[in-house]
Design an enzyme around this catalytic site. Structure first.
Site, PDB file in Angstrom:
ATOM      1  N   HIS A 119      15.502 -15.145 -15.030  1.00  0.00           N
ATOM      2  CA  HIS A 119      15.359 -14.378 -13.787  1.00  0.00           C
ATOM      3  C   HIS A 119      16.513 -14.761 -12.864  1.00  0.00           C
ATOM      4  CE1 HIS A 119      13.847 -18.130 -12.241  1.00  0.00           C
ATOM      5  NE2 HIS A 119      12.865 -18.135 -13.134  1.00  0.00           N
ATOM      6  N   HIS A 153      17.636 -18.480 -12.565  1.00  0.00           N
ATOM      7  CA  HIS A 153      18.526 -19.010 -13.609  1.00  0.00           C
ATOM      8  C   HIS A 153      19.965 -18.520 -13.379  1.00  0.00           C
ATOM      9  CE1 HIS A 153      14.599 -18.829 -15.923  1.00  0.00           C
ATOM     10  NE2 HIS A 153      14.950 -20.079 -16.103  1.00  0.00           N
ATOM     11  N   GLY A 176      17.237 -26.196 -10.937  1.00  0.00           N
ATOM     12  CA  GLY A 176      16.716 -25.567  -9.719  1.00  0.00           C
ATOM     13  C   GLY A 176      15.789 -26.501  -8.958  1.00  0.00           C
ATOM     14  N   MET A 234      10.822 -17.760  -7.670  1.00  0.00           N
ATOM     15  CA  MET A 234      10.922 -17.061  -8.963  1.00  0.00           C
ATOM     16  C   MET A 234      10.504 -17.958 -10.117  1.00  0.00           C
ATOM     17  SD  MET A 234      13.843 -14.349  -8.845  1.00  0.00           S
ATOM     18  CE  MET A 234      13.870 -13.190  -7.491  1.00  0.00           C
TER      19      MET A 234
END
Ligand code: PAF
Length: 277
Positions: A31, A34, A144, A181
């Site tokens: 998504h 990434h 992330g 996300m």
């Protein structure tokens, strides 16, 4: 963009590509979160490698390994558009051949929060990341902030074991309504997806209180908990305000704190966090 499946081929390509070398490890079903990691890597490096590997050893026996969403064709198109140079996409037998038996464990930091809920999870993550780092030999690897504990654990492993790379933690990418996300959103019903926005709302409430000077960690936990509890579909697993390095729960968040939470919607676990500082 080159797509390689074997360790030998990945190592051979590695020697040909210009330094510095940015690496984005993923489990696929990509998504925008990434892709933002790939873009950070692209900005800071001459070459960018991404991996796609749904790592079986980081899933517990009752977790969603078999059902984990996969769409390699779409992933490759997204990586190509983001100007990835090489995608390493090994089969499980390449990463875990018969009689594989060595593991990397980081200790205390992996026993808290996610490690408490998923006891073998981090051992799988640190082992696969070590293997990928040894194969790809990146200058920097990008993770992330949504999985903040994972990024901290990997930073600790890299420091403790003197690994020759830098770990970069990049900001969480959110949907327009604020939901962080995640590849697992695909499991949510329409109603669950709507209710899931309460995680970000609760985080914003805590951030507001923090900016007004609130430092009582228990009060921050309570505010977050009671906001999410207003959603009947939400089942809170934990709300934590912990030290940003040791992940020990705080009484008072004097100068900073990692506020993190996990909430279940049916079978789906959603994570989110913010660093209060
Ligand atoms: O964050 C993930 O997608 C995975 O835990 C990682 C880092 C790719 C290791 O399998």
């Amino acid at each position: 963009m080159q797509v390689v499946e074997t360790i030998t081929e990945m190592k051979r390509l590695r020697r040909q590509l210009p330094e510095p070398f940015g690496f984005v490890p993923t489990m696929g079903y990509l998504h925008k979160g990434h892709i933002s990691l790939v873009r950070y890597a692209r900005k800071e490096n001459a070459s960018v490698v991404a991996s796609i590997f749904v790592n079986p050893t980081q899933f517990g026996p009752s977790e969603d390994f078999e059902d984990y969403p996969r769409d390699t064709k779409r992933d490759l198109a997204m990586l190509e558009e983001a100007k990835t140079d090489v995608v390493f996409i090994p089969p499980a037998t390449e990463m875990y051949p018969e009689r594989f038996s060595s593991w990397v464990e980081v200790g205390k930091l992996t026993e808290r929060l996610e490690g408490n809920a998923r006891p073998t999870h981090f051992r799988g993550v640190t082992t696969i990341c070590t293997k990928l780092f040894n194969i790809v030999e990146p200058t920097k690897a990008y993770f992330g902030q949504k999985d903040a504990q994972q990024a901290l654990v990997i930073k600790k492993m890299v420091a403790d074991l003197n690994m020759n790379l830098e770990i970069v933690m990049c900001p969480t990418v959110r949907e327009p309504d604020g939901l962080a996300m995640s590849s697992r959103h695909i499991y949510l019903s329409k109603e669950q997806r709507q209710a899931a926005v309460s995680l970000y709302e609760a985080i914003q409430l805590a951030e507001e209180l923090w900016s007004e000077g609130e430092r009582d960690a228990e009060h921050l936990r309570q505010v977050v908990t009671s906001h999410i509890q207003q959603q009947p579909l939400a089942e809170i697993e934990y709300v934590s305000v912990a030290d940003t390095e040791t992940l020990e729960e705080l009484k008072t968040a004097t100068s900073s704190g990692l506020l993190s939470l996990v909430v279940r919607f049916g079978k789906t676990r959603l994570l989110d966090n913010t660093i209060l500082k």
